[in-house]
Write a protein that holds these residues in place. Structure first.
Motif, PDB file in Angstrom:
ATOM      1  N   PRO A 113       0.901  -1.086  -0.009  1.00  0.00           N
ATOM      2  CA  PRO A 113      -0.128  -0.001  -0.001  1.00  0.00           C
ATOM      3  C   PRO A 113       1.072   1.318   0.008  1.00  0.00           C
ATOM      4  O   PRO A 113       2.079   1.261   0.366  1.00  0.00           O
ATOM      5  CB  PRO A 113      -0.740  -0.352   1.280  1.00  0.00           C
ATOM      6  N   THR A 114       0.284   2.406  -0.401  1.00  0.00           N
ATOM      7  CA  THR A 114       1.044   3.720  -0.550  1.00  0.00           C
ATOM      8  C   THR A 114       0.263   4.931  -0.191  1.00  0.00           C
ATOM      9  O   THR A 114      -0.988   4.811   0.319  1.00  0.00           O
ATOM     10  CB  THR A 114       1.752   3.883  -1.965  1.00  0.00           C
ATOM     11  N   ILE A 115       1.018   5.703   0.285  1.00  0.00           N
ATOM     12  CA  ILE A 115       0.218   7.078   0.540  1.00  0.00           C
ATOM     13  C   ILE A 115       0.656   8.327  -0.212  1.00  0.00           C
ATOM     14  O   ILE A 115       2.003   8.212  -0.900  1.00  0.00           O
ATOM     15  CB  ILE A 115       0.401   7.681   1.911  1.00  0.00           C
ATOM     16  N   SER A 116      -0.208   9.211  -0.316  1.00  0.00           N
ATOM     17  CA  SER A 116       0.347  10.243  -1.438  1.00  0.00           C
ATOM     18  C   SER A 116      -0.114  11.531  -0.817  1.00  0.00           C
ATOM     19  O   SER A 116      -0.438  11.697   0.208  1.00  0.00           O
ATOM     20  CB  SER A 116      -0.880  10.050  -2.617  1.00  0.00           C
TER      21      SER A 116
ATOM     22  N   PRO B  58      -5.427   9.069   1.911  1.00  0.00           N
ATOM     23  CA  PRO B  58      -5.871   7.728   2.258  1.00  0.00           C
ATOM     24  C   PRO B  58      -4.736   6.704   2.005  1.00  0.00           C
ATOM     25  O   PRO B  58      -3.565   7.020   1.257  1.00  0.00           O
ATOM     26  CB  PRO B  58      -6.903   7.688   1.102  1.00  0.00           C
ATOM     27  N   VAL B  59      -4.919   5.699   2.823  1.00  0.00           N
ATOM     28  CA  VAL B  59      -3.851   4.555   2.254  1.00  0.00           C
ATOM     29  C   VAL B  59      -4.227   3.631   1.095  1.00  0.00           C
ATOM     30  O   VAL B  59      -5.440   3.089   1.161  1.00  0.00           O
ATOM     31  CB  VAL B  59      -3.717   3.702   3.711  1.00  0.00           C
ATOM     32  N   LEU B  60      -3.808   3.900   0.176  1.00  0.00           N
ATOM     33  CA  LEU B  60      -4.156   3.302  -1.192  1.00  0.00           C
ATOM     34  C   LEU B  60      -3.642   1.936  -1.428  1.00  0.00           C
ATOM     35  O   LEU B  60      -2.536   1.475  -0.959  1.00  0.00           O
ATOM     36  CB  LEU B  60      -3.663   4.075  -2.542  1.00  0.00           C
ATOM     37  N   GLY B  61      -4.477   1.079  -1.674  1.00  0.00           N
ATOM     38  CA  GLY B  61      -4.105  -0.533  -1.961  1.00  0.00           C
ATOM     39  C   GLY B  61      -4.711  -1.279  -0.713  1.00  0.00           C
ATOM     40  O   GLY B  61      -4.565  -2.400  -0.706  1.00  0.00           O
TER      41      GLY B  61
ATOM     42  N   VAL C 273      -9.155   3.956   4.689  1.00  0.00           N
ATOM     43  CA  VAL C 273      -8.302   4.443   5.904  1.00  0.00           C
ATOM     44  C   VAL C 273      -7.431   5.620   5.697  1.00  0.00           C
ATOM     45  O   VAL C 273      -6.795   5.957   4.759  1.00  0.00           O
ATOM     46  CB  VAL C 273      -7.212   3.500   6.466  1.00  0.00           C
ATOM     47  N   ILE C 274      -7.749   6.854   6.345  1.00  0.00           N
ATOM     48  CA  ILE C 274      -7.364   8.263   5.990  1.00  0.00           C
ATOM     49  C   ILE C 274      -6.614   8.726   7.311  1.00  0.00           C
ATOM     50  O   ILE C 274      -6.847   8.598   8.314  1.00  0.00           O
ATOM     51  CB  ILE C 274      -8.355   9.181   5.739  1.00  0.00           C
ATOM     52  N   ILE C 275      -5.228   8.904   7.128  1.00  0.00           N
ATOM     53  CA  ILE C 275      -4.174   9.315   7.930  1.00  0.00           C
ATOM     54  C   ILE C 275      -4.133  10.760   7.849  1.00  0.00           C
ATOM     55  O   ILE C 275      -3.906  11.356   6.918  1.00  0.00           O
ATOM     56  CB  ILE C 275      -2.954   8.625   7.745  1.00  0.00           C
ATOM     57  N   GLY C 276      -4.386  11.509   8.885  1.00  0.00           N
ATOM     58  CA  GLY C 276      -4.317  13.129   9.000  1.00  0.00           C
ATOM     59  C   GLY C 276      -2.982  13.701   9.497  1.00  0.00           C
ATOM     60  O   GLY C 276      -2.135  12.780  10.044  1.00  0.00           O
ATOM     61  N   HIS C 277      -2.644  14.542   9.499  1.00  0.00           N
ATOM     62  CA  HIS C 277      -1.394  15.435   9.540  1.00  0.00           C
ATOM     63  C   HIS C 277      -1.814  15.523  11.281  1.00  0.00           C
ATOM     64  O   HIS C 277      -2.757  15.900  11.761  1.00  0.00           O
ATOM     65  CB  HIS C 277      -1.443  16.756   9.175  1.00  0.00           C
TER      66      HIS C 277
ATOM     67  N   ASN D 201     -12.206  18.215   6.015  1.00  0.00           N
ATOM     68  CA  ASN D 201     -11.984  17.706   4.669  1.00  0.00           C
ATOM     69  C   ASN D 201     -11.616  16.040   4.590  1.00  0.00           C
ATOM     70  O   ASN D 201     -11.823  15.517   3.675  1.00  0.00           O
ATOM     71  CB  ASN D 201     -10.641  18.569   4.354  1.00  0.00           C
ATOM     72  N   MET D 202     -10.960  15.664   5.904  1.00  0.00           N
ATOM     73  CA  MET D 202     -10.803  14.233   5.905  1.00  0.00           C
ATOM     74  C   MET D 202     -12.091  13.408   5.802  1.00  0.00           C
ATOM     75  O   MET D 202     -12.332  12.458   5.420  1.00  0.00           O
ATOM     76  CB  MET D 202     -10.054  13.786   6.992  1.00  0.00           C
ATOM     77  N   ILE D 203     -13.276  13.883   6.412  1.00  0.00           N
ATOM     78  CA  ILE D 203     -14.632  13.245   6.650  1.00  0.00           C
ATOM     79  C   ILE D 203     -15.077  13.373   5.231  1.00  0.00           C
ATOM     80  O   ILE D 203     -15.447  12.334   4.600  1.00  0.00           O
ATOM     81  CB  ILE D 203     -15.320  14.049   7.565  1.00  0.00           C
ATOM     82  N   GLN D 204     -14.910  14.557   4.512  1.00  0.00           N
ATOM     83  CA  GLN D 204     -15.682  14.484   3.095  1.00  0.00           C
ATOM     84  C   GLN D 204     -14.606  13.805   2.215  1.00  0.00           C
ATOM     85  O   GLN D 204     -15.334  13.157   1.176  1.00  0.00           O
ATOM     86  CB  GLN D 204     -15.295  16.112   2.899  1.00  0.00           C
ATOM     87  N   LEU D 205     -13.275  13.560   2.339  1.00  0.00           N
ATOM     88  CA  LEU D 205     -12.628  12.699   1.450  1.00  0.00           C
ATOM     89  C   LEU D 205     -12.882  11.277   1.667  1.00  0.00           C
ATOM     90  O   LEU D 205     -13.047  10.401   0.693  1.00  0.00           O
ATOM     91  CB  LEU D 205     -11.212  12.620   1.807  1.00  0.00           C
ATOM     92  N   ALA D 206     -13.243  10.743   2.966  1.00  0.00           N
ATOM     93  CA  ALA D 206     -13.525   9.391   3.256  1.00  0.00           C
ATOM     94  C   ALA D 206     -15.048   9.165   2.410  1.00  0.00           C
ATOM     95  O   ALA D 206     -15.328   8.051   1.796  1.00  0.00           O
ATOM     96  CB  ALA D 206     -13.841   9.218   4.652  1.00  0.00           C
TER      97      ALA D 206
END
Length: 317
Positions: A125-128, A268-271, A276-280, A290-295
């Protein structure tokens, strides 16, 4: 749709997490039900003061918190009642459809690997991170930290994962993929770049445009920029420093402000098979919103289903 949110993760939690929940519920029309995971005693007065629609959220109590400096594996093992541990349990059991936290990044990654599976065919998996461009659009850079050392096959998979994210979340039609390198010509770069180039060139699932240099990162030359996590993290932290310097020097510029990656929320953790979304760690209210909206976007777009389909198709080829 139920989205789990770690209310105790991050330097400014839980107060800023509650602010983010309020902004989301007050401004985003959706059928999302938020599952707020945290210490009820700390959350109760904040939620009461925020005057939220109680039908839009529920609280799951957690009696422990994993600190930012704790060892990830040890903390998850010794703190089963932490907000992160409970969040992954709810995600694994299907009681939430996505899980978000701005807490200990290492614990989030360990929890991701051990609680939910990678999509079949995905090696790593990767993060961007989003890359702002002068015309107002965004590119995507990956990996930015969790895969410091990579094989060519890993970068080839990052290219496909990034393309799918760019297409379905950023709404870029046929996104252009570039390999970050020290020169544009084929054959340039270190052994990893040289071995990755032909894999990307031969991949019919992506729109590979060749090598791109550091000066091209913020341009429109490519929509998805692929590199190993060591280089990606250096680029990310350097871009963040531009914004910090501008703030210190009292420079106000619309474009420079977009280099404040905290404002985007999380990545998001892609793959992996569930969102799963990891915040700063320094996330504030708007970042949580924004994290909620992205999910919500990831679930609505059926991104994970499209990733699964693409990797099945890749295996068939």
């Amino acid at each position: 749709m139920r989205i789990g949110l770690d209310m105790m993760g991050g330097d400014f939690a839980p107060a800023e997490a509650v602010k983010g929940v309020k902004v989301y519920l007050d401004n985003v029309a959706s059928d999302v039900h938020l599952v707020l995971i945290g210490d009820e005693q700390q959350l109760a007065p904040l939620l009461t003061a925020a005057q939220l629609d109680q039908s839009k959220y529920s609280v799951v109590h957690s009696s422990q918190v994993i600190g930012m400096d704790e060892h990830p594996t040890k903390a998850l093992k010794e703190k089963p009642h932490s907000s992160i541990s409970i969040g992954f349990h709810l995600l694994k059991e299907g009681k939430v459809d996505a899980f978000i936290s701005a807490g200990n990044t290492g614990a989030m990654m360990v929890g991701t690997y051990y609680s939910i599976k990678a999509i079949e065919g995905v090696q790593r998996p990767t993060i961007s991170t989003l890359v702002p461009r002068e015309n107002g659009s965004y590119g995507l850079l990956l990996d930015v930290g969790i895969n410091a050392d990579c094989k060519p096959e890993n970068l080839a998979q990052f290219a496909l994962l990034g393309s799918l994210y760019s297409k379905h979340i950023l709404k870029v039609n046929n996104p252009k993929v570039g390999l970050l390198n020290i020169g544009e010509e084929e054959g340039k770069g270190n052994l990893l770049a040289q071995a990755t180039y032909p894999l990307l060139k031969e991949n019919k699932q992506i729109n590979f445009v060749g090598n791109i240099e550091g000066r091209d990162i913020f341009s429109e030359k490519s929509d998805v920029i692929v590199c190993e996590g060591f280089t990606g993290n250096v680029v990310l932290k350097m871009a963040e420093s531009f914004h910090e310097i501008a703030v210190k020097r009292n420079i106000h510029d619309e474009y420079i402000n977009k280099l404040d990656f905290e404002s985007y929320g999380g990545t998001p953790v892609l793959g992996v098979s569930k969102p799963v979304i990891i915040g700063h760690g320094i996330s504030k209210g708007m970042a949580f919103k924004n994290m909620i909206q992205l999910a919500q976007q990831i679930i609505d777009s059926k991104l994970l289903e499209k990733i699964k389909e693409s990797f099945v198709a890749k295996e068939v080829q």
